[in-house]
Write a protein that holds these residues in place. Structure first.
Motif, mmCIF file in Angstrom:
data_model
loop_
_atom_site.group_PDB
_atom_site.id
_atom_site.type_symbol
_atom_site.label_atom_id
_atom_site.label_comp_id
_atom_site.label_asym_id
_atom_site.label_seq_id
_atom_site.Cartn_x
_atom_site.Cartn_y
_atom_site.Cartn_z
ATOM 1 N N LEU A 177 42.698 78.738 6.273
ATOM 2 C CA LEU A 177 41.279 78.549 6.589
ATOM 3 C C LEU A 177 40.852 79.515 7.692
ATOM 4 O O LEU A 177 39.809 80.182 7.594
ATOM 5 C CB LEU A 177 41.044 77.095 7.019
ATOM 6 N N VAL A 178 41.672 79.607 8.729
ATOM 7 C CA VAL A 178 41.386 80.524 9.834
ATOM 8 C C VAL A 178 41.381 81.969 9.345
ATOM 9 O O VAL A 178 40.502 82.762 9.708
ATOM 10 C CB VAL A 178 42.418 80.336 10.965
ATOM 11 N N MET A 229 26.255 82.205 1.854
ATOM 12 C CA MET A 229 27.174 81.387 2.645
ATOM 13 C C MET A 229 28.357 80.948 1.810
ATOM 14 O O MET A 229 28.200 80.466 0.694
ATOM 15 C CB MET A 229 26.444 80.148 3.192
ATOM 16 N N ILE A 230 29.546 81.144 2.356
ATOM 17 C CA ILE A 230 30.775 80.629 1.754
ATOM 18 C C ILE A 230 31.523 79.867 2.845
ATOM 19 O O ILE A 230 31.757 80.392 3.927
ATOM 20 C CB ILE A 230 31.658 81.761 1.201
ATOM 21 N N VAL A 231 31.879 78.632 2.559
ATOM 22 C CA VAL A 231 32.500 77.767 3.556
ATOM 23 C C VAL A 231 33.975 77.563 3.222
ATOM 24 O O VAL A 231 34.311 77.115 2.124
ATOM 25 C CB VAL A 231 31.788 76.407 3.632
ATOM 26 N N ALA A 232 34.843 77.890 4.162
ATOM 27 C CA ALA A 232 36.282 77.678 3.985
ATOM 28 C C ALA A 232 36.608 76.211 4.255
ATOM 29 O O ALA A 232 36.157 75.637 5.247
ATOM 30 C CB ALA A 232 37.071 78.572 4.938
ATOM 31 N N ILE A 233 37.371 75.609 3.339
ATOM 32 C CA ILE A 233 37.777 74.213 3.505
ATOM 33 C C ILE A 233 39.292 74.122 3.358
ATOM 34 O O ILE A 233 39.913 74.941 2.675
ATOM 35 C CB ILE A 233 37.107 73.286 2.471
ATOM 36 N N GLN A 234 39.879 73.144 4.011
ATOM 37 C CA GLN A 234 41.303 72.888 3.822
ATOM 38 C C GLN A 234 41.425 71.945 2.634
ATOM 39 O O GLN A 234 40.968 70.807 2.687
ATOM 40 C CB GLN A 234 41.917 72.265 5.085
ATOM 41 N N VAL A 253 26.890 74.122 -2.000
ATOM 42 C CA VAL A 253 27.567 75.112 -1.159
ATOM 43 C C VAL A 253 28.794 75.686 -1.871
ATOM 44 O O VAL A 253 29.526 74.984 -2.560
ATOM 45 C CB VAL A 253 27.981 74.461 0.188
ATOM 46 N N LYS A 254 28.991 76.995 -1.717
ATOM 47 C CA LYS A 254 30.164 77.652 -2.266
ATOM 48 C C LYS A 254 31.316 77.509 -1.270
ATOM 49 O O LYS A 254 31.119 77.658 -0.059
ATOM 50 C CB LYS A 254 29.885 79.134 -2.518
ATOM 51 N N VAL A 255 32.506 77.213 -1.780
ATOM 52 C CA VAL A 255 33.642 76.987 -0.886
ATOM 53 C C VAL A 255 34.808 77.910 -1.225
ATOM 54 O O VAL A 255 34.987 78.324 -2.368
ATOM 55 C CB VAL A 255 34.118 75.519 -0.947
ATOM 56 N N ASP A 256 35.563 78.233 -0.181
ATOM 57 C CA ASP A 256 36.832 78.938 -0.341
ATOM 58 C C ASP A 256 37.924 77.905 -0.121
ATOM 59 O O ASP A 256 38.082 77.384 0.993
ATOM 60 C CB ASP A 256 36.944 80.076 0.678
ATOM 61 N N GLU A 257 38.673 77.596 -1.168
ATOM 62 C CA GLU A 257 39.692 76.551 -1.108
ATOM 63 C C GLU A 257 40.953 77.100 -0.442
ATOM 64 O O GLU A 257 41.562 78.044 -0.937
ATOM 65 C CB GLU A 257 40.001 76.045 -2.515
#
Length: 273
Positions: free
Chosen positions: A36-37, A1-6, A25-29
């Protein structure tokens, strides 16, 4: 799981991602909601966290359009109390600050505090935590950031004023998004987000709302947006809560007939405290 965040790590979006999906959690900054979209669209991330409204500033209207136009699915919601802090490089004080940098929403929410210091220049930026990181990396002097407490801890800044938001009960609502609907058990679902269009006739909207009421749905939010390619036509985005998923299903079957267009944006658990 990779979560996109603003925003970046330490931002409010990051706090929500950790609270909802877990601390590790791993995030995409992403520096904008558009990015993000795009992260979700390209498969760079599996899920996304997107702010949708604030108890002070109201709805973030463009985000409704993003969710609709890109067919994103709302799989959950989260309410985060916002506690803004003023933070600086170690050794700086209120007397040495010349400028305060932050996201325009954060500056707006702290306007009463900032009004006490008319000599301080306010500078709008794209993200709260990004300013904290910039102050650390560039060892900026005379510059303060408004961000959440986690940002100060991550980037080694001193907090010189806490809870500086004008309204102490300041809360932001976030949507958990993905490209695919999760298989929630219907027993856990008691809230939904819908989009619909009605005839441009007297009473059309009232008729739709009456159907919701008759089917025991509680309307908790309604937001209108113009339909871009149809001048003077509006789409309505609504949130409804319900005690029985069967009541919701009954309402949908009627609304599919009555509305010009009906779209279920998401079904999820009501997390409103």
């Amino acid at each position: 799981m990779i979560v996109a965040i603003q925003g970046i790590k330490g931002s409010y979006h990051h706090c929500v991602a950790q609270s909802f999906f877990g601390k590790d959690v791993k995030v995409d900054e992403c520096l904008s909601f558009r990015d993000l979209v795009l992260s979700l669209e390209t498969g760079k991330s599996t899920d996304g966290v997107m702010a949708i409204e604030n108890s002070i500033a109201g709805s973030i209207i463009p985000n409704y359009a993003y969710i609709d136009e890109h067919n994103l699915v709302i799989n959950g919601e989260f309410f985060l109390p916002i506690h803004h802090c003023l933070m600086v490089s170690p050794g700086e004080t209120l007397e040495t600050i010349q400028e305060v940098w932050s996201h325009p929403m954060a500056l707006l929410q702290c306007k009463e505090f900032l009004r006490k210091y008319p000599h301080i220049k306010l500078v709008e930026t794209s993200d709260t935590a990004a300013v904290a990181k910039q102050i650390q990396q560039q060892k900026l002097k005379g510059i303060a950031a408004i961000a959440g407490k986690p940002a100060a801890a991550i980037y080694g800044l001193d907090i010189i004023a806490s809870d500086i938001q004008t309204i102490t009960s300041n809360t932001t609502r976030f949507f958990m998004l993905s490209k695919h609907k999760l298989n929630h058990h219907t027993d856990t679902i008691n809230k939904a987000s819908l989009k619909f269009l009605t005839d441009h006739k007297r009473g059309s909207l009232a008729t739709v709302l009456n159907v919701m009421s008759d089917c025991k749905l509680n309307l908790t939010k309604i937001q209108s947006l113009p339909v871009i390619d149809k001048p003077w036509k509006y789409a309505f985005f609504v949130d409804v809560t319900f005690d029985s998923y069967q009541d919701f299903g009954k309402a949908l079957s009627i609304l599919e007939i009555m509305a010009l267009e009906l779209k279920v944006l998401g079904e999820y658990k009501n997390m409103n405290p």
